[in-house]
Design a protein around this motif. Structure first.
Motif, PDB file in Angstrom:
ATOM      1  N   ASP A 139     -64.043  32.200  11.760  1.00 18.06           N
ATOM      2  CA  ASP A 139     -62.886  32.582  10.938  1.00 18.06           C
ATOM      3  C   ASP A 139     -63.198  33.686   9.932  1.00 18.06           C
ATOM      4  OD1 ASP A 139     -61.174  30.754  12.188  1.00 18.06           O
ATOM      5  OD2 ASP A 139     -61.867  29.141  10.875  1.00 18.06           O
ATOM      6  N   GLY A 140     -64.185  34.526  10.241  1.00 14.86           N
ATOM      7  CA  GLY A 140     -64.511  35.646   9.373  1.00 14.86           C
ATOM      8  C   GLY A 140     -65.137  35.246   8.049  1.00 14.86           C
ATOM      9  N   MET A 141     -65.670  34.043   7.981  1.00 18.32           N
ATOM     10  CA  MET A 141     -66.293  33.542   6.749  1.00 18.32           C
ATOM     11  C   MET A 141     -67.722  33.117   7.056  1.00 18.32           C
ATOM     12  SD  MET A 141     -63.205  31.001   5.627  1.00 18.32           S
ATOM     13  CE  MET A 141     -63.914  30.554   4.070  1.00 18.32           C
ATOM     14  N   ILE A 142     -68.533  33.069   6.022  1.00 20.34           N
ATOM     15  CA  ILE A 142     -69.872  32.497   6.159  1.00 20.34           C
ATOM     16  C   ILE A 142     -69.861  31.195   5.374  1.00 20.34           C
ATOM     17  CG2 ILE A 142     -72.328  32.764   5.708  1.00 20.34           C
ATOM     18  CD1 ILE A 142     -71.896  35.803   5.889  1.00 20.34           C
ATOM     19  N   ARG A 143     -70.023  30.083   6.111  1.00 20.05           N
ATOM     20  CA  ARG A 143     -70.034  28.753   5.496  1.00 20.05           C
ATOM     21  C   ARG A 143     -71.208  27.976   6.051  1.00 20.05           C
ATOM     22  NH1 ARG A 143     -64.282  26.510   7.141  1.00 20.05           N
ATOM     23  NH2 ARG A 143     -64.936  27.417   9.089  1.00 20.05           N
ATOM     24  N   THR A 144     -71.397  26.779   5.528  1.00 19.38           N
ATOM     25  CA  THR A 144     -72.432  25.892   6.026  1.00 19.38           C
ATOM     26  C   THR A 144     -71.776  24.643   6.589  1.00 19.38           C
ATOM     27  OG1 THR A 144     -73.973  26.724   4.367  1.00 19.38           O
ATOM     28  CG2 THR A 144     -74.552  24.662   5.463  1.00 19.38           C
ATOM     29  N   GLU A 145     -71.891  24.482   7.899  1.00 22.66           N
ATOM     30  CA  GLU A 145     -71.337  23.314   8.588  1.00 22.66           C
ATOM     31  C   GLU A 145     -72.253  22.123   8.360  1.00 22.66           C
ATOM     32  OE1 GLU A 145     -70.075  21.978  13.126  1.00 22.66           O
ATOM     33  OE2 GLU A 145     -71.348  23.743  12.835  1.00 22.66           O
ATOM     34  N   VAL A 146     -71.659  20.934   8.256  1.00 19.89           N
ATOM     35  CA  VAL A 146     -72.415  19.684   8.123  1.00 19.89           C
ATOM     36  C   VAL A 146     -72.204  18.882   9.395  1.00 19.89           C
ATOM     37  CG1 VAL A 146     -72.741  17.583   6.767  1.00 19.89           C
ATOM     38  CG2 VAL A 146     -72.058  19.694   5.624  1.00 19.89           C
ATOM     39  N   LEU A 147     -73.316  18.430   9.988  1.00 17.36           N
ATOM     40  CA  LEU A 147     -73.286  17.668  11.239  1.00 17.36           C
ATOM     41  C   LEU A 147     -74.074  16.374  11.082  1.00 17.36           C
ATOM     42  CD1 LEU A 147     -74.340  20.859  12.959  1.00 17.36           C
ATOM     43  CD2 LEU A 147     -72.345  19.686  13.805  1.00 17.36           C
ATOM     44  N   CYS A 148     -73.694  15.365  11.857  1.00 16.58           N
ATOM     45  CA  CYS A 148     -74.495  14.150  11.955  1.00 16.58           C
ATOM     46  C   CYS A 148     -75.784  14.542  12.663  1.00 16.58           C
ATOM     47  CB  CYS A 148     -73.749  13.083  12.745  1.00 16.58           C
ATOM     48  SG  CYS A 148     -74.757  11.631  13.123  1.00 16.58           S
ATOM     49  N   ASN A 149     -76.915  14.146  12.116  1.00 15.13           N
ATOM     50  CA  ASN A 149     -78.197  14.536  12.703  1.00 15.13           C
ATOM     51  C   ASN A 149     -78.582  13.679  13.903  1.00 15.13           C
ATOM     52  OD1 ASN A 149     -80.368  16.280  12.881  1.00 15.13           O
ATOM     53  ND2 ASN A 149     -81.615  15.137  11.431  1.00 15.13           N
ATOM     54  N   ARG A 150     -77.801  12.673  14.215  1.00 10.76           N
ATOM     55  CA  ARG A 150     -78.089  11.866  15.402  1.00 10.76           C
ATOM     56  C   ARG A 150     -77.277  12.326  16.612  1.00 10.76           C
ATOM     57  NH1 ARG A 150     -77.024   5.842  14.911  1.00 10.76           N
ATOM     58  NH2 ARG A 150     -79.155   5.602  14.266  1.00 10.76           N
ATOM     59  N   CYS A 151     -75.971  12.516  16.433  1.00  9.58           N
ATOM     60  CA  CYS A 151     -75.111  12.828  17.585  1.00  9.58           C
ATOM     61  C   CYS A 151     -74.539  14.243  17.539  1.00  9.58           C
ATOM     62  CB  CYS A 151     -73.984  11.813  17.682  1.00  9.58           C
ATOM     63  SG  CYS A 151     -72.756  11.923  16.360  1.00  9.58           S
ATOM     64  N   GLY A 156     -67.878  18.337   8.606  1.00  8.75           N
ATOM     65  CA  GLY A 156     -67.154  19.192   7.672  1.00  8.75           C
ATOM     66  C   GLY A 156     -68.041  20.350   7.253  1.00  8.75           C
ATOM     67  N   HIS A 157     -67.952  20.730   5.978  1.00  6.53           N
ATOM     68  CA  HIS A 157     -68.746  21.832   5.436  1.00  6.53           C
ATOM     69  C   HIS A 157     -69.272  21.462   4.058  1.00  6.53           C
ATOM     70  CE1 HIS A 157     -66.384  23.915   8.526  1.00  6.53           C
ATOM     71  NE2 HIS A 157     -67.423  24.730   8.590  1.00  6.53           N
ATOM     72  N   VAL A 158     -70.327  22.143   3.628  1.00 10.13           N
ATOM     73  CA  VAL A 158     -70.869  21.945   2.287  1.00 10.13           C
ATOM     74  C   VAL A 158     -70.742  23.254   1.514  1.00 10.13           C
ATOM     75  CG1 VAL A 158     -73.279  22.428   2.972  1.00 10.13           C
ATOM     76  CG2 VAL A 158     -72.825  21.077   0.913  1.00 10.13           C
ATOM     77  N   PHE A 159     -70.350  23.128   0.246  1.00  6.09           N
ATOM     78  CA  PHE A 159     -70.144  24.269  -0.636  1.00  6.09           C
ATOM     79  C   PHE A 159     -70.952  24.065  -1.917  1.00  6.09           C
ATOM     80  CE2 PHE A 159     -66.411  23.565   1.977  1.00  6.09           C
ATOM     81  CZ  PHE A 159     -66.215  24.813   2.542  1.00  6.09           C
ATOM     82  N   ASP A 160     -71.193  25.142  -2.632  1.00  6.58           N
ATOM     83  CA  ASP A 160     -72.021  25.048  -3.842  1.00  6.58           C
ATOM     84  C   ASP A 160     -71.182  25.011  -5.120  1.00  6.58           C
ATOM     85  OD1 ASP A 160     -71.165  27.662  -3.956  1.00  6.58           O
ATOM     86  OD2 ASP A 160     -73.161  28.554  -3.968  1.00  6.58           O
ATOM     87  N   ASP A 161     -70.012  24.383  -5.058  1.00  9.32           N
ATOM     88  CA  ASP A 161     -69.150  24.278  -6.232  1.00  9.32           C
ATOM     89  C   ASP A 161     -68.909  22.823  -6.627  1.00  9.32           C
ATOM     90  OD1 ASP A 161     -67.536  23.465  -4.150  1.00  9.32           O
ATOM     91  OD2 ASP A 161     -65.932  24.897  -4.527  1.00  9.32           O
ATOM     92  N   GLY A 162     -69.876  21.961  -6.353  1.00  5.67           N
ATOM     93  CA  GLY A 162     -69.744  20.543  -6.665  1.00  5.67           C
ATOM     94  C   GLY A 162     -70.268  20.202  -8.047  1.00  5.67           C
TER      95      GLY A 162
END
Length: 182
Positions: A139-151, A156-162
Protein backbone atom coordinates in the motif's frame (compact mmCIF):
# COMPACT_ATOMS: atom_id res chain seq x y z
CA UNK A 1 -0.83 25.44 18.78
CA UNK A 2 1.71 23.62 16.59
CA UNK A 3 2.06 20.91 19.24
CA UNK A 4 -1.70 20.30 19.21
CA UNK A 5 -1.78 20.18 15.41
CA UNK A 6 1.18 17.77 15.33
CA UNK A 7 -0.55 15.59 17.91
CA UNK A 8 -3.77 15.46 15.90
CA UNK A 9 -1.82 14.70 12.73
CA UNK A 10 0.06 11.88 14.49
CA UNK A 11 -3.21 10.35 15.74
CA UNK A 12 -4.77 10.51 12.27
CA UNK A 13 -1.68 8.90 10.74
CA UNK A 14 -1.73 6.05 13.27
CA UNK A 15 -5.41 5.31 12.62
CA UNK A 16 -4.83 5.49 8.86
CA UNK A 17 -1.78 3.22 9.09
CA UNK A 18 -3.71 0.64 11.07
CA UNK A 19 -6.62 0.83 8.66
CA UNK A 20 -4.62 -0.10 5.56
CA UNK A 21 -5.82 -3.37 4.03
CA UNK A 22 -9.17 -2.87 5.76
CA UNK A 23 -11.67 -4.94 3.85
CA UNK A 24 -14.38 -7.39 4.64
CA UNK A 25 -14.16 -11.04 3.77
CA UNK A 26 -15.36 -11.75 0.24
CA UNK A 27 -19.10 -11.34 -0.25
CA UNK A 28 -21.26 -14.38 0.32
CA UNK A 29 -18.99 -15.93 2.95
CA UNK A 30 -20.21 -16.23 6.49
CA UNK A 31 -18.32 -16.87 9.67
CA UNK A 32 -19.11 -19.22 12.50
CA UNK A 33 -21.69 -17.95 14.98
CA UNK A 34 -18.95 -16.85 17.39
CA UNK A 35 -16.87 -15.34 14.59
CA UNK A 36 -13.92 -17.44 15.75
CA UNK A 37 -12.75 -20.91 14.86
CA UNK A 38 -11.95 -23.19 17.78
CA UNK A 39 -8.35 -22.81 18.90
CA UNK A 40 -6.42 -26.02 18.24
CA UNK A 41 -5.27 -27.94 21.28
CA UNK A 42 -1.62 -28.32 20.37
CA UNK A 43 1.35 -28.27 22.69
CA UNK A 44 1.68 -24.57 23.40
CA UNK A 45 5.18 -24.80 24.82
CA UNK A 46 6.86 -27.07 22.24
CA UNK A 47 10.09 -25.42 21.11
CA UNK A 48 12.62 -26.18 18.40
CA UNK A 49 16.39 -26.44 18.97
CA UNK A 50 16.78 -22.66 18.73
CA UNK A 51 14.27 -22.13 21.54
CA UNK A 52 11.64 -20.83 19.11
CA UNK A 53 8.07 -22.19 18.94
CA UNK A 54 7.99 -25.35 16.82
CA UNK A 55 6.65 -24.40 13.36
CA UNK A 56 3.27 -25.55 12.08
CA UNK A 57 2.97 -25.85 8.32
CA UNK A 58 -0.37 -26.48 6.63
CA UNK A 59 -1.69 -26.19 3.11
CA UNK A 60 -4.19 -23.49 2.20
CA UNK A 61 -6.91 -26.15 2.15
CA UNK A 62 -5.99 -27.27 5.68
CA UNK A 63 -6.08 -23.67 6.95
CA UNK A 64 -9.45 -23.10 5.26
CA UNK A 65 -10.82 -26.16 7.07
CA UNK A 66 -9.60 -24.85 10.46
CA UNK A 67 -10.30 -21.11 10.23
CA UNK A 68 -13.48 -19.15 9.62
CA UNK A 69 -13.55 -17.33 6.26
CA UNK A 70 -12.78 -14.01 7.99
CA UNK A 71 -9.90 -15.52 9.95
CA UNK A 72 -8.50 -17.06 6.78
CA UNK A 73 -8.76 -13.73 4.98
CA UNK A 74 -6.93 -11.87 7.77
CA UNK A 75 -4.44 -14.48 8.96
CA UNK A 76 -3.46 -16.15 5.68
CA UNK A 77 -4.17 -13.42 3.09
CA UNK A 78 -2.97 -10.53 5.29
CA UNK A 79 -6.29 -8.73 5.37
CA UNK A 80 -7.60 -6.52 8.17
CA UNK A 81 -10.89 -6.49 9.99
CA UNK A 82 -12.82 -3.22 10.02
CA UNK A 83 -11.89 -0.76 12.77
CA UNK A 84 -14.07 -1.01 15.89
CA UNK A 85 -15.63 -4.30 14.68
CA UNK A 86 -13.48 -6.76 16.63
CA UNK A 87 -14.64 -8.32 19.85
CA UNK A 88 -11.38 -7.69 21.74
CA UNK A 89 -10.97 -3.95 21.08
CA UNK A 90 -12.74 -3.06 24.34
CA UNK A 91 -12.18 -6.32 26.24
CA UNK A 92 -11.11 -5.48 29.81
CA UNK A 93 -11.03 -9.02 31.21
CA UNK A 94 -7.74 -10.36 32.57
CA UNK A 95 -6.12 -13.20 30.69
CA UNK A 96 -3.96 -14.29 27.78
CA UNK A 97 -4.44 -13.59 24.08
CA UNK A 98 -3.45 -16.57 21.93
CA UNK A 99 -3.07 -17.13 18.21
CA UNK A 100 -6.51 -18.07 16.87
CA UNK A 101 -4.93 -20.51 14.40
CA UNK A 102 -2.49 -22.47 16.55
CA UNK A 103 -3.07 -21.51 20.19
CA UNK A 104 0.39 -20.02 20.85
CA UNK A 105 0.31 -17.54 23.75
CA UNK A 106 1.05 -14.08 22.34
CA UNK A 107 -0.02 -11.17 24.58
CA UNK A 108 -1.20 -10.55 28.14
CA UNK A 109 -4.10 -8.35 29.15
CA UNK A 110 -1.58 -6.65 31.47
CA UNK A 111 0.03 -4.96 28.44
CA UNK A 112 -3.22 -4.11 26.60
CA UNK A 113 -4.23 -0.47 26.29
CA UNK A 114 -6.90 1.58 24.54
CA UNK A 115 -5.17 3.17 21.57
CA UNK A 116 -8.40 4.63 20.19
CA UNK A 117 -7.66 3.09 16.78
CA UNK A 118 -10.43 0.48 16.82
CA UNK A 119 -8.15 -2.56 17.18
CA UNK A 120 -6.82 -4.28 20.30
CA UNK A 121 -3.44 -2.78 21.12
CA UNK A 122 -0.59 -3.99 23.32
CA UNK A 123 2.75 -2.43 24.24
CA UNK A 124 4.69 -5.71 24.33
CA UNK A 125 4.30 -9.42 23.57
CA UNK A 126 4.08 -12.02 26.31
CA UNK A 127 7.29 -13.58 24.94
CA UNK A 128 9.31 -11.97 22.14
CA UNK A 129 10.02 -15.44 20.70
CA UNK A 130 6.31 -16.04 20.09
CA UNK A 131 5.88 -13.19 17.61
CA UNK A 132 7.97 -12.24 14.63
CA UNK A 133 8.17 -9.01 12.77
CA UNK A 134 8.53 -8.56 9.04
CA UNK A 135 8.96 -5.48 6.89
CA UNK A 136 5.74 -4.70 5.02
CA UNK A 137 5.93 -2.37 2.02
CA UNK A 138 2.35 -2.89 0.79
CA UNK A 139 0.00 0.00 0.00
CA UNK A 140 2.90 2.38 -0.64
CA UNK A 141 3.86 2.43 3.04
CA UNK A 142 6.71 1.00 5.07
CA UNK A 143 5.34 -0.78 8.14
CA UNK A 144 6.25 -3.68 10.36
CA UNK A 145 3.94 -6.69 10.13
CA UNK A 146 3.43 -8.86 13.22
CA UNK A 147 3.08 -12.62 12.72
CA UNK A 148 2.62 -15.64 14.97
CA UNK A 149 6.06 -17.25 15.13
CA UNK A 150 4.59 -20.75 15.12
CA UNK A 151 2.11 -20.74 12.22
CA UNK A 152 3.05 -17.47 10.44
CA UNK A 153 -0.51 -16.18 10.85
CA UNK A 154 -0.86 -12.43 10.20
CA UNK A 155 -1.79 -10.67 13.45
CA UNK A 156 -1.49 -6.99 12.54
CA UNK A 157 1.27 -4.36 12.63
CA UNK A 158 3.52 -2.73 15.23
CA UNK A 159 4.11 1.02 15.42
CA UNK A 160 6.43 3.16 17.53
CA UNK A 161 3.73 5.45 18.96
CA UNK A 162 2.73 3.36 21.98
CA UNK A 163 2.95 4.07 25.71
CA UNK A 164 5.86 3.57 28.08
CA UNK A 165 7.75 1.47 28.92
CA UNK A 166 8.30 0.21 25.33
CA UNK A 167 6.83 3.01 23.21
CA UNK A 168 5.38 0.31 20.94
CA UNK A 169 1.80 -0.28 19.79
CA UNK A 170 1.04 -3.77 18.54
CA UNK A 171 -2.17 -3.06 16.59
CA UNK A 172 -3.83 -6.45 16.12
CA UNK A 173 -6.93 -7.99 14.56
CA UNK A 174 -9.40 -9.55 17.00
CA UNK A 175 -10.07 -12.41 14.57
CA UNK A 176 -6.38 -13.35 14.76
CA UNK A 177 -6.67 -13.79 18.52
CA UNK A 178 -8.35 -16.16 20.95
CA UNK A 179 -8.76 -14.97 24.54
CA UNK A 180 -8.34 -17.17 27.59
CA UNK A 181 -9.81 -15.48 30.66
CA UNK A 182 -7.92 -15.90 33.92
Amino acid sequence: MKVVLYGIAALLLSVTACAQHTEKAPAGETTAESGQAPVPTQKVNSLNKAGQPAKIKKSNAEWKAILTPEQYYVMREKGTERAFSGKYDHNVDHGIYKCAACGLELFSSETKFDSGTGWPSFYKPLNNKNVKEKRDMSDGMIRTEVLCNRCDGHLGHVFDDGPKPTGLRYCLNSVSLAFEKK
